[in-house]
Enzyme design. Structure first.
Site, mmCIF file in Angstrom:
data_model
loop_
_atom_site.group_PDB
_atom_site.id
_atom_site.type_symbol
_atom_site.label_atom_id
_atom_site.label_comp_id
_atom_site.label_asym_id
_atom_site.label_seq_id
_atom_site.Cartn_x
_atom_site.Cartn_y
_atom_site.Cartn_z
ATOM 1 N N GLY A 1 -22.884 -4.037 -16.561
ATOM 2 C CA GLY A 1 -23.928 -2.985 -16.927
ATOM 3 C C GLY A 1 -23.368 -1.787 -16.904
ATOM 4 C CB CYS A 2 -23.853 1.700 -18.563
ATOM 5 S SG CYS A 2 -25.572 1.516 -18.444
ATOM 6 C CE1 TYR A 3 -27.441 5.390 -14.238
ATOM 7 C CE2 TYR A 3 -29.295 3.907 -15.097
ATOM 8 C CZ TYR A 3 -28.764 5.427 -14.939
ATOM 9 O OH TYR A 3 -29.410 6.380 -15.082
#
EC number: 1.2.1.38
Length: 315
Positions: free
Chosen positions: A132-134
């Protein structure tokens, strides 16, 4: 000969970025882009910078294997990838599959592809879970000092509203976000569990959406077992990421406005409490690029033996 790649779920923001990257890559041929909503329309009508006659197609799951492509990138919502994966398996096809959803980030049978931290564990796996990005920002912010961390890491995250996708919601409603900061999923967020699992240390994550379109600012607050000096902390980060073309260590805290539209990560702003036992680090990345499409291309490069940064514009 170029390797053929298809994208399922190509209509969204990340799909457009993937189309641009793959179309410009010297070793890949973008052979199929699947979207029910845009079926039959030319890609050039929707993706600026793309040239060619390729059209979107509404591909049924059982059609994917018959196309005989070398790789598929699944840019689908969480919970939607398994039908595509099962169909490819049933057809006897063995393409590389890069899944951008969270569906297989907790599956030990899949390679978890955060290259800067996990490339040494890649051993030819054909199924790759894109982080995921986060989760990428959190892990890159913490990894160089993970062995010094005591107790949970607290992470405060702010993302542009493109991270909420294209389906209408409060979190991508420009009117509701104007002059606003919108908190959500403040306990037990998926990325909190993802990072806790893969980093091997507890993480407490508090995400927010801001009025800007793209880019993540992630501030990590860590308590250390032993006191540290600022110069020693920064030296750790510079040494750990010294040979990483997509990662830049900065003395000052990075700004999200400077990373938007760029393919890398910036980590910096190293700040310690007076006793040297509390460390705060800031990381920024573009959620659509290094948080999704760019990382997918890194993983495809790894899978097919190309240089990891091949086809990725470096600033």
């Amino acid at each position: 000969m170029a390797r053929t790649v298809g994208i399922v779920g190509a209509r969204g923001h990340t799909g457009a970025e993937l189309i641009r990257l793959l179309a410009a890559h010297p070793g890949f041929e973008l052979a199929a882009v699947s979207s029910r909503e845009l079926d039959g329309q030319r890609v050039t009508e929707h993706v600026s910078g793309f040239h060619g006659e390729l059209r979107y197609a509404s591909l049924a799951h059982d059609e994917l294997g018959s196309l005989g492509l070398d790789a598929w990138v699944l840019a689908l919502p969480n919970g939607k990838s398994d039908a595509c994966i099962a169909s490819l398996a049933e057809s006897g096809a063995e393409p590389v599959i890069v899944d951008l959803s969270a569906d297989h980030r907790f599956d030990d049978d899949w390679y978890y592809g955060l290259p800067e931290l996990t490339r040494d564990t890649y051993a030819g796996q054909r199924r790759i879970a894109n982080p995921g990005c986060y989760a990428s920002a959190m892990q890159l912010a913490v990894a160089p000092v993970r062995d010094l961390v005591e107790g949970p890491v607290q992470c405060f995250g702010v993302s542009g509203y493109s991270g909420a996708g294209t389906a209408p919601s409060d979190r991508n409603d420009a009117d509701k976000l104007r002059d606003n900061l919108m908190p959500y999923a403040l306990v037990d967020h998926l990325h909190e569990r993802e990072v806790t699992r893969h980093l091997g240390t507890p993480v407490e994550f508090m995400p927010h959406v801001a009025p800007h379109f793209r880019g993540i600012t992630l501030t990590a607050n860590m308590h250390l077992r032993t006191p540290m000096e600022r110069d020693a902390v920064e030296a750790r980060y510079r040494e750990r990421y010294r040979d990483e073309p997509l990662l830049r260590v900065t003395g000052d805290a990075p700004w999200v406005s400077r990373i938007a539209g760029h393919h890398g990560v910036e980590v910096g702003g190293f700040t310690l409490s007076a006793d040297g036992r509390r460390l705060v680090v800031v990381a920024t990345l573009d959620n659509l690029l290094k948080g999704a499409a760019t990382q997918a291309l890194q993983n495809l490069n790894l899978a097919f033996g190309y240089p990891e940064a091949e086809g990725i514009p470096l600033d």
